[in-house]
Design an enzyme around this catalytic site. Structure first.
Site, PDB file in Angstrom:
ATOM      1  N   ASP A   1      17.327 -35.599 -37.316  1.00 14.04           N
ATOM      2  CA  ASP A   1      17.195 -34.874 -38.786  1.00 14.04           C
ATOM      3  C   ASP A   1      17.136 -35.497 -39.549  1.00 14.04           C
ATOM      4  O   ASP A   1      17.621 -36.414 -40.554  1.00 14.04           O
ATOM      5  CB  ASP A   1      18.264 -33.692 -38.604  1.00 14.04           C
ATOM      6  CG  ASP A   1      17.899 -32.575 -39.244  1.00 14.04           C
ATOM      7  OD1 ASP A   1      16.475 -32.272 -39.681  1.00 14.04           O
ATOM      8  OD2 ASP A   1      18.522 -31.579 -39.863  1.00 14.04           O
ATOM      9  N   GLY A   2      15.366 -34.796 -40.394  1.00 16.44           N
ATOM     10  CA  GLY A   2      15.887 -35.435 -41.207  1.00 16.44           C
ATOM     11  C   GLY A   2      16.221 -34.547 -42.868  1.00 16.44           C
ATOM     12  O   GLY A   2      15.936 -32.984 -42.831  1.00 16.44           O
TER      13      GLY A   2
ATOM     14  N   GLU B   1      12.333 -37.128 -41.407  1.00 16.83           N
ATOM     15  CA  GLU B   1      12.204 -36.713 -40.714  1.00 16.83           C
ATOM     16  C   GLU B   1      11.530 -37.400 -39.235  1.00 16.83           C
ATOM     17  O   GLU B   1      12.091 -38.283 -38.415  1.00 16.83           O
ATOM     18  CB  GLU B   1      11.474 -35.414 -39.847  1.00 16.83           C
ATOM     19  CG  GLU B   1      12.302 -34.116 -40.929  1.00 16.83           C
ATOM     20  CD  GLU B   1      12.992 -33.466 -39.773  1.00 16.83           C
ATOM     21  OE1 GLU B   1      13.348 -34.267 -38.629  1.00 16.83           O
ATOM     22  OE2 GLU B   1      13.621 -32.213 -40.245  1.00 16.83           O
TER      23      GLU B   1
ATOM     24  N   ASP C   1      13.576 -31.177 -34.806  1.00 14.16           N
ATOM     25  CA  ASP C   1      14.119 -29.847 -35.460  1.00 14.16           C
ATOM     26  C   ASP C   1      12.647 -29.800 -35.723  1.00 14.16           C
ATOM     27  O   ASP C   1      12.365 -28.650 -36.489  1.00 14.16           O
ATOM     28  CB  ASP C   1      14.595 -29.170 -35.724  1.00 14.16           C
ATOM     29  CG  ASP C   1      15.632 -30.183 -37.256  1.00 14.16           C
ATOM     30  OD1 ASP C   1      14.547 -30.771 -37.557  1.00 14.16           O
ATOM     31  OD2 ASP C   1      16.347 -29.660 -37.740  1.00 14.16           O
TER      32      ASP C   1
ATOM     33  N   HIS D   1      19.643 -25.377 -36.746  1.00 14.55           N
ATOM     34  CA  HIS D   1      20.285 -24.332 -37.143  1.00 14.55           C
ATOM     35  C   HIS D   1      21.021 -23.434 -35.935  1.00 14.55           C
ATOM     36  O   HIS D   1      21.171 -22.427 -36.352  1.00 14.55           O
ATOM     37  CB  HIS D   1      20.508 -24.345 -38.063  1.00 14.55           C
ATOM     38  CG  HIS D   1      19.665 -25.300 -39.543  1.00 14.55           C
ATOM     39  ND1 HIS D   1      20.876 -25.884 -39.985  1.00 14.55           N
ATOM     40  CD2 HIS D   1      18.928 -25.177 -39.959  1.00 14.55           C
ATOM     41  CE1 HIS D   1      19.854 -26.331 -40.991  1.00 14.55           C
ATOM     42  NE2 HIS D   1      19.173 -26.382 -40.872  1.00 14.55           N
TER      43      HIS D   1
ATOM     44  N   ASP E   1      22.301 -33.326 -39.220  1.00 14.57           N
ATOM     45  CA  ASP E   1      21.926 -32.501 -39.925  1.00 14.57           C
ATOM     46  C   ASP E   1      22.912 -32.799 -41.501  1.00 14.57           C
ATOM     47  O   ASP E   1      22.729 -33.190 -42.255  1.00 14.57           O
ATOM     48  CB  ASP E   1      21.877 -31.001 -39.586  1.00 14.57           C
ATOM     49  CG  ASP E   1      21.294 -29.827 -40.606  1.00 14.57           C
ATOM     50  OD1 ASP E   1      20.773 -30.477 -41.336  1.00 14.57           O
ATOM     51  OD2 ASP E   1      22.072 -28.749 -41.600  1.00 14.57           O
TER      52      ASP E   1
END
Length: 157
Positions: free
Chosen positions: A13-14, A51, A73, A128, A138
């Site tokens: 994740d970024g 990302e 994501d 999320h 995250d």
């Protein structure tokens, strides 16, 4: 497909506090009973760069060729690879079309090379949404973005 290669699960994740602004990436690598977490942050960057960089850092952590299920994501990352956009941009000298340059060519170049070294299956997961490892990435990315010891990023447009 080479079933003899080790199987690894990578979650990435970024994060970017403002876009552009302070950013970070988070990575969770799982191989058998082994778990490794990676994160880092940058003073001034973009969410999309973080990302892509998360994916790069995850793949660079592998010491030998592997079969990888890579969960992100970022539809931008998944689509750029699975739909061949990044290869097309590269072939067209990092142009998206006649008028528009592709963004982040420095990172796409690295990612495309890494994808040649490993068998990577890109899997999109909704952010999320309760995926434990995605949620951990995250948090790692957000914490890294808030760090006081951030690196410089060279944003290439």
């Amino acid at each position: 497909m080479n079933d003899q290669l080790p199987q690894v699960e990578i979650y990435t994740d970024g994060s970017c506090l403002n876009n552009p602004g302070q950013g970070g990436y988070g990575v969770v690598l799982l191989a058998g009973d082994n778990r490794k977490e990676l994160s880092g942050g940058y003073k001034y960057t973009t969410n999309n760069r973080m990302e892509i960089l998360a994916v790069i850092k995850g793949l660079q952590a592998l010491k030998k060729p592997c079969r990888v299920n890579l969960y992100t994501d970022s539809q931008y990352v998944v689509n750029a690879i699975t739909k061949g956009w990044a290869k097309k941009w590269q072939k067209n000298n990092w142009q998206r079309n006649a008028k528009e340059k592709a963004k982040n060519p420095d990172l796409w170049e690295i990612l495309l090379e890494l994808c040649k070294q490993h068998q990577v299956n890109f899997i999109w997961v909704r952010g999320h949404s309760g995926n434990k490892e995605n949620e951990r990435c995250d948090r790692l990315a957000f914490q890294a973005a808030q760090s006081s010891d951030l690196q410089e990023d060279v944003i290439q447009s």
